[in-house]
Scaffold this active site. Structure first.
Site, short mmCIF file in Angstrom:
data_model
loop_
_atom_site.label_atom_id
_atom_site.label_comp_id
_atom_site.label_asym_id
_atom_site.label_seq_id
_atom_site.Cartn_x
_atom_site.Cartn_y
_atom_site.Cartn_z
CG HIS A 229 4.45 -1.80 -7.59
ND1 HIS A 229 3.96 -2.87 -8.27
CD2 HIS A 229 4.38 -0.74 -8.46
CE1 HIS A 229 3.59 -2.50 -9.50
NE2 HIS A 229 3.84 -1.22 -9.63
CG HIS A 270 -2.04 -9.13 -6.77
ND1 HIS A 270 -2.98 -8.38 -7.43
CD2 HIS A 270 -0.88 -8.93 -7.41
CE1 HIS A 270 -2.41 -7.76 -8.45
NE2 HIS A 270 -1.13 -8.08 -8.46
CG ASP A 328 7.05 -9.51 -7.16
OD1 ASP A 328 6.03 -8.85 -6.95
OD2 ASP A 328 7.85 -9.26 -8.08
#
Ligand code: SDX
Length: 389
Positions: A229, A270, A328
């Site tokens: 995460h 994702h 990210d």
């Protein structure tokens, strides 16, 4: 009703809750905050205005925006006794451990007098959290490197103030760098909220028991810490450093595809986006802009990241599984260019996501809600008797 999105019955049965804050269309790479596309907010807004939008549902007027910015400035200091919480940690404690502890401890300082039923008092709590998270985050870093805590300054913007508490020292005047402050603010905007992700769902579940908002935010910080995460941005930089050279990329792509190897391409994939994560696109552009403005456009890690993205996006394994770069993948390169150590990456994600967590908590407690109680499919033993002698 104009603008209401319709869902197929199968989706409705899996939905954890209703919410008006953020909308994601994973198939088409759409992310809206209160109806506004993330790309437009990143381009035209600033983090505090996005905080106002997420919390109140509408963009502020110029007057409301100024009042909100001024209010946040007046809450940036911590109760001086909170310094003791930092002192209780080892110097080499991970900053996320410190942030989790200190934010939970805010309950002991501020929650006593709060009436959760009062919208006005919930807003004061929001102001406190938005304002104090940069101070707490920066002090986590200062404590880790053995430098004195730097107090917030009211003459700086939200992002400039965070960077001055991170990198300022008492011996000289801190001069804000507008390039870095703008990049920091964009990072804050791009991480502010993301519907029912793991940490936001944790906050809502904790809040559904009636736990106080500071404790709920601390539970969100704990959930965000995991590498699957919020910890992924730190893991991306570690991965790029481990790859070390563009010639090694194919080897790591092969590892990521190997079912027997637990390695995954950090910053890729994702649960919801089966198209580009719109935040990743803005992040990639920002990374290129910032690194170029800083004369770092030939940063070897940026080159590896760009080449890795290109190869992966053409690889049948990733294409078939609809694995694209997520928020990210590039954020760490921007944070590294700003001078932030990898250990602080997830702390910054938590700082930014605090408004998302709080807005979801606020939305839930403002209406009728019941304690969350997920069920399970039992796979254990049948009923059996205790062996008597
Ligand atoms: C965030 O939910 C949110 O909104 C989160 C977030 C937010 O803003 O709050 O967007 C922030 O958490 C972004 C994600 C950051 N994490 C990472 O970058 C870690 C690397 N990514 C993976 O761990 C993974 O993609 C997840 C955790 C993000 C998603 O996992 P899923 O949805 O459970 O995907 P999956 O495991 O079902 O994968 C489907 C297939 C599998 O292969 P098969 O079993 O079908 O053969 O894709 C493969 C997976 O092995 N796969 C990957 C991969 N991600 C998925 N293979 C290699 N590298 C990867 N990164």
């Amino acid at each position: 009703q104009e603008g209401v999105f319709t869902y197929d019955p199968g989706f409705v049965s899996t939905a954890a809750c209703e919410s008006a804050i953020t909308y994601i269309d994973g198939a088409n790479g759409v992310l809206l905050h209160r109806g506004y596309p993330i790309e437009q907010l990143a381009e035209h807004s600033d983090y505090l205005e996005v905080c106002y939008l997420l919390l109140h549902g509408e963009l502020p007027s110029a007057e409301e925006n100024q009042k909100f910015h001024d209010t946040i400035k007046n809450h940036t200091m911590l109760h001086d006794q909170m310094r003791n919480f930092f002192q209780g940690f080892r110097r080499d404690a991970h900053p996320m451990a410190i942030m989790c502890g200190v934010v939970g401890a805010l309950s002991a300082f501020y929650h006593g007098e709060m009436d959760v039923a009062s919208q006005e008092q919930r807003e004061i709590t929001a102001h406190r959290l938005i304002a104090k998270m940069p101070t707490i985050a920066a002090w986590c870093y200062k404590y880790a490197i053995g430098q004195p805590f730097i107090y917030p300054r009211n003459d700086l913007s939200y992002s400039e103030n965070f960077l001055q508490m991170m990198f300022g020292v008492p011996c000289e005047e801190y001069k804000p760098n507008p390039i870095l402050a703008k990049a920091m603010d964009k990072i804050f905007i791009l991480h502010a909220d993301h519907e029912q992700n793991a940490s936001t769902s944790t906050v809502r579940l904790a809040g559904s028991t009636g736990a106080n908002p500071y404790a709920c935010i601390a539970s969100g910080i704990a959930a965000l810490w995991g590498p699957a995460h919020g910890g992924a941005n730190e893991a991306v930089l570690d991965m790029l450093a481990e790859i070390g050279d563009e010639s090694n990329i194919e080897k790591f792509i092969a590892k990521a595809k190997d079912k027997d190897d637990p390695f995954r391409l950090m910053g890729f994939g994702h649960r919801v986006y089966k198209n580009f994560d719109p935040r990743a696109k803005v992040m990639a552009e920002t990374a290129h802009e910032v690194l170029t403005e800083l004369g770092l456009e030939n940063d070897p890690l940026l080159k590896i990241a760009q080449r890795l993205e290109k190869i992966a996006l053409e690889d049948e394994y990733f294409v078939k599984r609809k694995l694209y770069p997520n928020v990210d993948f590039y954020s760490g390169l921007i944070l590294k260019a700003i001078g932030i150590p990898t250990s602080m990456f997830t702390v910054i994600f938590a700082l930014s996501r605090t408004i998302g967590w709080f807005s979801h908590w606020n939305e839930m407690v403002s209406g009728d809600y019941r304690i969350g109680r997920p069920r399970q499919l039992y796979t254990g033993s049948d009923s059996r008797d205790y062996p008597t002698k």
